[in-house]
Design a protein around this motif. Structure first.
Motif, PDB file in Angstrom:
ATOM      1  N   THR A 129      -1.060  -5.280   3.734  1.00  0.00           N
ATOM      2  CA  THR A 129      -1.531  -5.899   4.961  1.00  0.00           C
ATOM      3  C   THR A 129      -1.183  -7.373   4.886  1.00  0.00           C
ATOM      4  O   THR A 129      -1.658  -8.075   3.988  1.00  0.00           O
ATOM      5  CB  THR A 129      -3.048  -5.727   5.096  1.00  0.00           C
ATOM      6  OG1 THR A 129      -3.333  -4.320   4.977  1.00  0.00           O
ATOM      7  CG2 THR A 129      -3.548  -6.244   6.428  1.00  0.00           C
ATOM      8  N   VAL A 130      -0.333  -7.805   5.806  1.00  0.00           N
ATOM      9  CA  VAL A 130       0.150  -9.190   5.720  1.00  0.00           C
ATOM     10  C   VAL A 130      -0.132  -9.921   7.030  1.00  0.00           C
ATOM     11  O   VAL A 130      -0.318  -9.303   8.079  1.00  0.00           O
ATOM     12  CB  VAL A 130       1.670  -9.233   5.422  1.00  0.00           C
ATOM     13  CG1 VAL A 130       1.967  -8.546   4.109  1.00  0.00           C
ATOM     14  CG2 VAL A 130       2.470  -8.606   6.562  1.00  0.00           C
ATOM     15  N   SER A 141       4.927 -15.012  -0.483  1.00  0.00           N
ATOM     16  CA  SER A 141       3.470 -15.016  -0.598  1.00  0.00           C
ATOM     17  C   SER A 141       2.930 -13.586  -0.627  1.00  0.00           C
ATOM     18  O   SER A 141       2.039 -13.264  -1.413  1.00  0.00           O
ATOM     19  CB  SER A 141       2.888 -15.835   0.554  1.00  0.00           C
ATOM     20  OG  SER A 141       1.568 -15.455   0.817  1.00  0.00           O
ATOM     21  N   ALA A 142       3.464 -12.727   0.223  1.00  0.00           N
ATOM     22  CA  ALA A 142       2.994 -11.329   0.231  1.00  0.00           C
ATOM     23  C   ALA A 142       3.251 -10.651  -1.108  1.00  0.00           C
ATOM     24  O   ALA A 142       2.417  -9.894  -1.611  1.00  0.00           O
ATOM     25  CB  ALA A 142       3.675 -10.556   1.365  1.00  0.00           C
ATOM     26  N   ASP A 153      -0.295 -10.416  -2.563  1.00  0.00           N
ATOM     27  CA  ASP A 153      -0.770  -9.083  -2.166  1.00  0.00           C
ATOM     28  C   ASP A 153      -0.224  -7.978  -3.059  1.00  0.00           C
ATOM     29  O   ASP A 153      -0.969  -7.094  -3.457  1.00  0.00           O
ATOM     30  CB  ASP A 153      -0.426  -8.849  -0.697  1.00  0.00           C
ATOM     31  CG  ASP A 153      -1.060  -9.922   0.186  1.00  0.00           C
ATOM     32  OD1 ASP A 153      -2.288 -10.082   0.116  1.00  0.00           O
ATOM     33  OD2 ASP A 153      -0.329 -10.638   0.896  1.00  0.00           O
ATOM     34  N   ALA A 154       1.066  -8.044  -3.370  1.00  0.00           N
ATOM     35  CA  ALA A 154       1.630  -7.007  -4.249  1.00  0.00           C
ATOM     36  C   ALA A 154       1.457  -7.387  -5.723  1.00  0.00           C
ATOM     37  O   ALA A 154       1.794  -6.602  -6.598  1.00  0.00           O
ATOM     38  CB  ALA A 154       3.103  -6.800  -3.921  1.00  0.00           C
ATOM     39  N   LYS A 155       0.944  -8.597  -5.985  1.00  0.00           N
ATOM     40  CA  LYS A 155       0.722  -9.086  -7.354  1.00  0.00           C
ATOM     41  C   LYS A 155       2.011  -9.095  -8.181  1.00  0.00           C
ATOM     42  O   LYS A 155       1.978  -8.886  -9.402  1.00  0.00           O
ATOM     43  CB  LYS A 155      -0.352  -8.253  -8.082  1.00  0.00           C
ATOM     44  CG  LYS A 155      -1.682  -8.166  -7.330  1.00  0.00           C
ATOM     45  CD  LYS A 155      -2.359  -9.493  -7.187  1.00  0.00           C
ATOM     46  CE  LYS A 155      -3.624  -9.412  -6.328  1.00  0.00           C
ATOM     47  NZ  LYS A 155      -4.007 -10.739  -5.776  1.00  0.00           N
ATOM     48  N   ALA A 156       3.104  -9.329  -7.503  1.00  0.00           N
ATOM     49  CA  ALA A 156       4.390  -9.400  -8.211  1.00  0.00           C
ATOM     50  C   ALA A 156       4.590 -10.833  -8.694  1.00  0.00           C
ATOM     51  O   ALA A 156       5.381 -11.597  -8.147  1.00  0.00           O
ATOM     52  CB  ALA A 156       5.526  -8.976  -7.275  1.00  0.00           C
ATOM     53  N   CYS A 180      10.981 -16.789   0.035  1.00  0.00           N
ATOM     54  CA  CYS A 180      10.140 -17.773   0.720  1.00  0.00           C
ATOM     55  C   CYS A 180      10.604 -18.029   2.147  1.00  0.00           C
ATOM     56  O   CYS A 180       9.857 -18.567   2.955  1.00  0.00           O
ATOM     57  CB  CYS A 180      10.075 -19.082  -0.067  1.00  0.00           C
ATOM     58  SG  CYS A 180      11.627 -19.989  -0.128  1.00  0.00           S
ATOM     59  N   LEU A 181      11.858 -17.646   2.433  1.00  0.00           N
ATOM     60  CA  LEU A 181      12.388 -17.897   3.779  1.00  0.00           C
ATOM     61  C   LEU A 181      12.305 -16.664   4.674  1.00  0.00           C
ATOM     62  O   LEU A 181      12.688 -16.706   5.838  1.00  0.00           O
ATOM     63  CB  LEU A 181      13.836 -18.369   3.701  1.00  0.00           C
ATOM     64  CG  LEU A 181      14.075 -19.740   3.064  1.00  0.00           C
ATOM     65  CD1 LEU A 181      15.552 -20.113   3.116  1.00  0.00           C
ATOM     66  CD2 LEU A 181      13.241 -20.817   3.745  1.00  0.00           C
ATOM     67  N   VAL A 182      11.825 -15.552   4.124  1.00  0.00           N
ATOM     68  CA  VAL A 182      11.723 -14.305   4.901  1.00  0.00           C
ATOM     69  C   VAL A 182      10.255 -14.133   5.299  1.00  0.00           C
ATOM     70  O   VAL A 182       9.361 -14.311   4.476  1.00  0.00           O
ATOM     71  CB  VAL A 182      12.177 -13.106   4.037  1.00  0.00           C
ATOM     72  CG1 VAL A 182      11.993 -11.804   4.784  1.00  0.00           C
ATOM     73  CG2 VAL A 182      13.609 -13.286   3.580  1.00  0.00           C
ATOM     74  N   LEU A 183      10.020 -13.788   6.540  1.00  0.00           N
ATOM     75  CA  LEU A 183       8.639 -13.493   6.942  1.00  0.00           C
ATOM     76  C   LEU A 183       8.281 -12.083   6.469  1.00  0.00           C
ATOM     77  O   LEU A 183       9.091 -11.154   6.578  1.00  0.00           O
ATOM     78  CB  LEU A 183       8.483 -13.597   8.447  1.00  0.00           C
ATOM     79  CG  LEU A 183       8.411 -15.037   8.993  1.00  0.00           C
ATOM     80  CD1 LEU A 183       8.382 -15.042  10.503  1.00  0.00           C
ATOM     81  CD2 LEU A 183       7.208 -15.790   8.415  1.00  0.00           C
ATOM     82  N   ALA A 184       7.084 -11.930   5.957  1.00  0.00           N
ATOM     83  CA  ALA A 184       6.684 -10.652   5.379  1.00  0.00           C
ATOM     84  C   ALA A 184       6.895  -9.477   6.349  1.00  0.00           C
ATOM     85  O   ALA A 184       7.393  -8.412   5.925  1.00  0.00           O
ATOM     86  CB  ALA A 184       5.231 -10.728   4.909  1.00  0.00           C
ATOM     87  N   PRO A 185       6.541  -9.609   7.638  1.00  0.00           N
ATOM     88  CA  PRO A 185       6.736  -8.468   8.542  1.00  0.00           C
ATOM     89  C   PRO A 185       8.190  -8.004   8.612  1.00  0.00           C
ATOM     90  O   PRO A 185       8.459  -6.830   8.849  1.00  0.00           O
ATOM     91  CB  PRO A 185       6.262  -9.017   9.894  1.00  0.00           C
ATOM     92  CG  PRO A 185       5.288 -10.098   9.555  1.00  0.00           C
ATOM     93  CD  PRO A 185       5.820 -10.726   8.313  1.00  0.00           C
ATOM     94  N   ALA A 186       9.125  -8.936   8.381  1.00  0.00           N
ATOM     95  CA  ALA A 186      10.541  -8.564   8.453  1.00  0.00           C
ATOM     96  C   ALA A 186      10.942  -7.634   7.312  1.00  0.00           C
ATOM     97  O   ALA A 186      12.007  -7.013   7.348  1.00  0.00           O
ATOM     98  CB  ALA A 186      11.400  -9.825   8.428  1.00  0.00           C
ATOM     99  N   ALA A 187      10.093  -7.531   6.307  1.00  0.00           N
ATOM    100  CA  ALA A 187      10.425  -6.675   5.163  1.00  0.00           C
ATOM    101  C   ALA A 187       9.950  -5.235   5.377  1.00  0.00           C
ATOM    102  O   ALA A 187      10.198  -4.363   4.541  1.00  0.00           O
ATOM    103  CB  ALA A 187       9.799  -7.238   3.892  1.00  0.00           C
ATOM    104  N   ASP A 188       9.286  -4.991   6.482  1.00  0.00           N
ATOM    105  CA  ASP A 188       8.759  -3.647   6.753  1.00  0.00           C
ATOM    106  C   ASP A 188       9.893  -2.620   6.681  1.00  0.00           C
ATOM    107  O   ASP A 188      10.927  -2.783   7.331  1.00  0.00           O
ATOM    108  CB  ASP A 188       8.110  -3.632   8.147  1.00  0.00           C
ATOM    109  CG  ASP A 188       7.264  -2.369   8.335  1.00  0.00           C
ATOM    110  OD1 ASP A 188       6.927  -1.725   7.309  1.00  0.00           O
ATOM    111  OD2 ASP A 188       6.964  -2.040   9.493  1.00  0.00           O
ATOM    112  N   GLY A 189       9.706  -1.595   5.854  1.00  0.00           N
ATOM    113  CA  GLY A 189      10.708  -0.541   5.732  1.00  0.00           C
ATOM    114  C   GLY A 189      11.857  -0.885   4.804  1.00  0.00           C
ATOM    115  O   GLY A 189      12.788  -0.089   4.654  1.00  0.00           O
TER     116      GLY A 189
END
Ligand code: FES
Ligand code: FES
Lengths: 763, 156
Positions: free
Chosen positions: B17-18, B26-27, B31-34, B61-70
């Motif tokens: 959930t981002v 950051s996600a 959130d993923a604790k990576a 850092c330059l990618v928005l987390a929602p853009a990583a969906d899928g």
């Protein structure tokens, strides 16, 4: 082949570092990676003025934000101001400075911490920071150290002068020296303030342990700041614990306190765990920088190339707080002559407060600035005499047994001349340019840089070594590992002495509660100091093992050795006994299989500051760099075609690691020569990000050819000398000497940017 | 505003959930604790946060987390582990390419992307391929050695 006959099994070999696997697998938990359930996030409100009176701070609106736990200002700090001898736990006089946790009375620099917020999330912190109302009365400030010295200048602090301190060195009659000179060369050299730009910004976490000990886990070069933190909070020193996990680069920038007191304060006030990581902008704006210097050099030489007189005047910009400025200035004062034997010497040096970001330790600690001046000056003198620059240097190098201008005799190996000869040879013939607008030039620079702290600090380090019942080895040593292989070097030493493999050794490090204090990871001192302490402890265990072995096997102890996890009998290999077996016998017979050793550096009294005579350093590392550049006369761009570097390393502990230090040092220094500079407008840094503060990328630099001489003449373990700082010192002058050689003009200012090179070409 | 995304993270499906404005860096870290993905600037200037996103090296850092969906995300931990390290990881260790190690995770991932597109790069090409990854400790030379050594191993 063993430790006994100095045919080392491990020492002096190229070995993958002890800590490399955990790093490449992504398993290391750095200071910013640690999470504690329920931890608060901490952020800092920073001053937007370089000089202003603090009238009032209203935190009520910020405190009212949901999720904000506390907002703290100077008023909330038990001892907001402490007078400290920075970086020092042994009592010495004359090097004190004010350490202020949060701004009070007057703001002294742009980016100074004014208040801190602790809240449930970083976003809530940001919201609260915006709601803190600070009333400032802007003041004029002073940004140039020469201006700051004038009568009636704006006063940066609360004292009646901006001058922090001054030193001098006098050798012989300088007037008579210049009278003898056939040529006199005078130049003023300027070097800017620069940053460390480690990849890991300042970070850490803190919590209250169940036993009531306030514990801070931070990215630091000095866990012994636990004492200073305790003083700030008014706690006993044994109620504060500092842990330094692997540090993502230090270079001197994490020698002073950064996040520690902020984190400790939040825990102190809330009893809740917390974490803080500075942004890159904060890091660039608010930790100590390398000092900007203006250096006047006047050199007299006889026509045969002998240096007969040197007069130096150094003006150092300390920025807004004292921090390590006096110590750094003393380094510069003593090293101002470089590795040269000069008949008469007069050095005067001053460091001054301004409203720029405060300056403090940075790899080379005052040795770097003067190296730029003395090595540029050598090339200028050579030019004036019509002499080859290497030949001029060779006529004047200090050798073993010679005395510095401070009277200090160089007792140990001095191989400067050999390193200079080697780099010249390695550079080879100048590349021939095939384009009219490309000019080729070569330059060399040599340097002397101390390793180990100043001898009047009476430095010590402790290390604990034990051998476990299965023959594996444990080290506990309070070193901070900042990436130079501090932990790995100790493992190599113990493995060599106790006859085990590197992988058989586990090293616990960097914890004031659990590892014996080993002092700071600064001043290129850890291999020398903690290496010697570890060697001493391991040697004690080895002696116990061999004595017991001699008794059990009924052979002479001289006939025994430890190698390859075995007790070896030289005269009869069939008698060899597994190490674990010998250890068990020792354990059941009550033989001590552990040792806590302390190594004391050779201690001296204070230098005489009225005459500038006395010993300041125990030993030096000598080396030379050589660079070939191609300068484009249309753009001013100087491309480095060749880079060679030669050092007397004494004895390399791990040749792969030593080479890595020399290569990394060269490129760190090359950034200083080519691009790096904090740009200011009235105390406000204009390039506080890595897009505009430019450090070298893989594309900007060439391969480096490394040459290592092993004189075995150092005072570290097995005759080692230190490399961390020395490896970086002569880069900038070697680069600029090459550029000047290419264009036939003189440059006296760093960095030698394309614009400056173009300007020089037009003159 | 938050949203749910699903990523394939080092081979495993992960739902996060981002916030819509949150960076992928950051996600991943929070959130993923990576935590192996490092933050050296949050502004795209240092490369410490480099990951593979659908096989391409990006500054997370330059990618928005929602853009990583899928998307398929690989970090340095997805390239190998202690029992089965990748040739690149092995190369970094044996070549002495690691000092403080803070740049290493991003550097190894960038090198992986480079070798995937150019299995046999020259030293100059390696330097160019890694130009977006800053290292303050090593002077880069041993990193170039490491990538060269891994390329040779891969090709033999
Ligand atoms: S953290 Fe992403 S490029 Fe620096
Ligand atoms: S190893 Fe420290 S930044 Fe690369």
């Amino acid at each position: 082949m063993s430790f006994k006959d100095k045919n080392f099994r491990i020492v002096g070999k190229p070995m993958p570092r002890h800590d490399a696997w955990e790093k490449v697998l992504g398993n290391v938990s750095y200071a910013g990676d640690h999470e504690i359930p329920g931890m608060l996030h901490v952020k800092v409100l920073r001053s937007e003025y370089a000089a202003a009176r603090l009238i009032a701070i209203d935190t009520s609106a910020a405190l009212a934000v949901k999720g904000v736990e506390t907002v703290l200002t100077a008023e909330d700090v038990p001892n907001n101001e402490t007078v400290t001898k920075f970086g020092q736990t042994h009592t010495v006089g004359g090097f004190e400075g004010l350490y202020r946790v949060l701004a009070e009375k007057k703001v002294r620099f742009f980016g100074e911490a004014v208040a801190i917020v602790a809240a449930k999330s970083p976003e809530i912190c940001d919201e609260a920071l915006k709601l803190i109302r600070v009333e400032y009365e802007p003041l004029e400030g002073v940004f140039d150290p020469a201006e700051a010295l004038k009568p009636g200048a704006y006063l940066v602090g609360e004292d009646d002068s901006n001058l922090i301190c001054q030193y001098k060195v006098r050798k012989g009659d300088i007037g008579a020296g210049f009278a003898k000179a056939d040529v006199i060369v005078e130049n003023t050299y300027r070097v800017p303030q620069v940053d460390h730009a480690y990849l890991e910004t300042e970070c850490g976490s803190a919590w209250l342990a169940e036993d009531g000990v306030l514990t801070i886990r931070a990215s630091t070069q000095v866990i012994e700041h636990f004492r200073g933190i305790a003083e700030v909070l008014g706690l006993p020193q044994n109620k504060v614990r500092v842990i330094a996990p692997m540090v993502g680069g230090g270079f001197g920038g994490k020698e002073d306190i950064t996040v520690e007191t902020f984190l400790a304060l939040v825990v102190f006030k809330t009893s809740k765990p917390c974490t803080m990581t500075w942004t890159r902008e904060e890091s660039l704006l608010s930790h100590g920088k390398r000092h900007a210097y203006t250096m006047k050099y006047k050199t007299g030489a006889s026509s045969d190339g002998k240096l007969v007189a040197l007069e130096v005047d150094i003006l150092s910009d300390a920025g807004a707080y004292v921090y390590l400025s006096p110590w750094i200035l003393l380094y510069s004062t003593v090293k101002a002559t470089g590795p040269y034997n000069i008949e008469t010497v007069k050095v005067d040096a001053r460091t001054v407060l301004t409203n720029n970001i405060f300056a403090s330790a940075n790899r080379g600690f005052g040795g770097v600035q003067v190296c730029f001046a003395y090595e540029r000056q050598m090339d200028e003198v050579a030019k004036a005499l019509g002499m080859d620059p290497l030949e001029l240097r060779r006529k004047n190098f200090l050798h073993q047994g010679d005395a510095l201008a401070t009277g200090r005799v160089l007792e140990h190996a001095v191989e400067t001349e050999q390193t200079a000869i080697n780099v010249r040879k390695m550079l080879g013939e100048k590349t021939v340019s095939d384009k009219a607008n490309i000019l080729i030039g070569q330059g060399i620079a040599s340097s002397m840089m101390s390793y180990g702290r100043m001898t009047f600090l009476h430095d010590t380090s402790r290390s604990y070594v034990s051998i476990e019942l299965d023959g594996s080895v444990t080290i506990r040593c309070g070193v901070q590992d900042i990436g130079c292989g501090q932990k790995s070097s100790l493992a190599s030493i113990a493995a060599e002495v106790l006859g085990v493999e590197l992988t058989d050794v586990t090293v616990y490090f960097g914890d004031t509660a659990l590892t014996p204090l080993a002092g700071t990871t600064t001043a290129t001192r850890q291999l020398y100091m903690s290496g010697n302490a570890t060697l001493k402890a391991a040697q004690y265990i080895r002696d116990n093992l061999l004595n017991k072995g001699a008794e059990v096997l009924k052979v002479a102890v001289e006939d025994l050795d430890l190698a390859d996890n075995k007790l070896v009998v030289d005269s009869d290999p069939s008698l060899a006994m597994p190490l674990a077996e010998l250890v068990k016998i020792c354990a059941s017979d009550g033989v001590e299989l552990f040792n806590l050793a302390q190594f004391n550096a050779p201690a001296r009294e204070f230098m005489d500051f009225t005459t500038g005579q006395g010993q300041v350093f125990a030993d030096f590392t000598f080396g030379s760099h050589g660079i070939e550049v191609a300068v484009d006369t249309d753009t001013g761009k100087a491309e480095v075609l060749k880079y060679v570097s030669s050092y007397d390393v004494g004895q390399a502990l791990n040749t792969l690691s030593a080479e890595g230090q020399i290569e990394g040092g060269a490129i760190y220094g090359l950034g200083y020569g080519m691009t790096e500079e904090i740009l200011y407008e009235k105390g406000r840094a204009l390039n506080a990000n890595l897009a505009t503060y430019l450090i070298p990328t893989a594309m900007d630099v060439p391969d480096i050819e490394v040459d290592m001489i092993e004189s075995h003449g150092g005072i570290g373990p097995f005759g080692a000398k230190g490399l961390g700082e020395p490896s970086s010192v002569p880069s900038a002058p070697a680069f600029v000497n090459a550029v000047c050689n290419a264009i036939g003009k003189s440059l006296s200012e760093l960095p030698a940017t394309p614009e400056r090179i173009l300007r020089a070409l037009k003159n | 505003m938050t949203m749910n995304i699903e990523i394939k993270f080092n081979g495993q499906t992960k739902s996060l959930t981002v916030k819509t404005t949150q960076s992928l860096l950051s996600a991943l870290r929070e959130d993923a604790k990576a935590k192996e993905v490092k933050d050296g600037c949050s502004e795209g200037d240092c490369g410490a946060c480099t990951i593979l996103m659908d096989g391409k090296a990006v500054n997370s850092c330059l990618v928005l987390a929602p853009a990583a969906d899928g998307c398929e995300i690989v970090t340095v931990k997805g390239l190998g582990d202690a029992s089965n390290p990748s040739t690149l990881q092995r190369g970094f260790v044996t070549s002495g390419a690691i000092q403080c190690g803070f740049c290493t995770a991003g550097m190894v991932v960038s090198a992986k992307a480079l070798l995937d597109t150019n299995p046999n790069p020259s030293r100059a090409e390696i330097r160019e391929g890694l130009a977006g990854n800053l290292c303050r400790c090593t002077g880069y030379q041993k990193i170039i050695d490491a990538v060269e050594c891994a390329a040779q191993k891969n090709n033999s």
